[in-house]
Design an enzyme around this catalytic site. Sequence first.
Site, PDB file in Angstrom:
ATOM      1  N   ASP A 210       0.630  -1.236   0.000  1.00 28.73           N
ATOM      2  CA  ASP A 210      -0.123   0.013  -0.201  1.00 28.73           C
ATOM      3  C   ASP A 210       0.943   1.211   0.002  1.00 28.73           C
ATOM      4  O   ASP A 210       2.105   1.321  -0.078  1.00 28.73           O
ATOM      5  CB  ASP A 210      -0.941  -0.043   1.276  1.00 28.73           C
ATOM      6  CG  ASP A 210       0.097  -0.090   2.473  1.00 28.73           C
ATOM      7  OD1 ASP A 210       0.200   0.984   2.905  1.00 28.73           O
ATOM      8  OD2 ASP A 210       0.290  -1.098   3.010  1.00 28.73           O
ATOM      9  N   ASP A 212       0.648   3.598   2.535  1.00 22.16           N
ATOM     10  CA  ASP A 212       0.548   3.979   3.758  1.00 22.16           C
ATOM     11  C   ASP A 212      -0.645   5.380   3.636  1.00 22.16           C
ATOM     12  O   ASP A 212      -1.457   5.104   2.865  1.00 22.16           O
ATOM     13  CB  ASP A 212       1.917   4.773   4.101  1.00 22.16           C
ATOM     14  CG  ASP A 212       1.942   4.841   5.718  1.00 22.16           C
ATOM     15  OD1 ASP A 212       1.815   3.734   6.458  1.00 22.16           O
ATOM     16  OD2 ASP A 212       2.260   5.754   6.290  1.00 22.16           O
TER      17      ASP A 212
END
Length: 291
Positions: A210, A212
């Site tokens: 991802d 973050d």
Amino acid sequence: MTETMIAVIGGSGIYDIDGLKGANWTAVETPWGAPSDQILTGTLDGVKMAFLPRHGRGHVHTPSSVPYQANIAALKQIGVTDVISVSAVGSFREHMAPGDFVVVDQFIDRTFAREKSFFGPGLVAHVSVAHPTCERLSDACETAAKDAGITVHRGGTYLAMEGPQFSSLAESKMYREIWGCDVIGMTNMPEAKLAREAEICYASVAMVTDYDSWHPDHGEVDVSDIIATLTGNAGKARDLVRRLPGMLGTERAPCPHGCDRALEYAILTAPEARDPAMVSRLSAVAGRVLT
């Protein structure tokens, strides 16, 4: 020459090694207690291999409760020479996208609830972690990733946070914009420091799941998205690991970067002042320089 034994410490989504011959789960006890789980051992392409699930099978350990000292000590006790850490991370860089791998070479340690050294009162040592990963082993990981068709980035700074919560937006922006970090995770520290104290070569393969919370188009971290990306990353990681034995071989010379000699001048406590109980305990990881 030393007989090669490669260990993979598997993070979230990585729970075994494909194609391992003579595979056997073995319990190992250390002076620091039991590791996260039993250790899976066997051979792959004639090279000794070991696998340790960092969080335990079924994912029972939080990043803070992982018994890092016991994990590294157990691997040292069974003869491991090289550790490949595989872990999930968030990315602070647009070009390090979910699904990409990063061969990390630096860390900023923001953990605070973990024991970070095998040494202590009665037997004091200071090792250098200026370069906390092994360049030779990182080269192998990068090549193996490329051969497996994985998008891999060589070099990057890993921000190790305590967790288990993910970053606030303010923290994420600070780590990215002010501190210059590239990825964020919760488990490579103190793992890398302990591997250095145990004189084991260590490389970190960070699997991006991802962006973050800093990324304006992605917002907060979504666990369901992370799990979906983890599934794809796990297959890629197994492909990478399968290529390592053929590259590293059954025997190896002393590490050209000195990882396997990190304690050569690290112990400061005079022999006559050393605590016998500490000497006995530390023989599991530092026996080479204590005998």
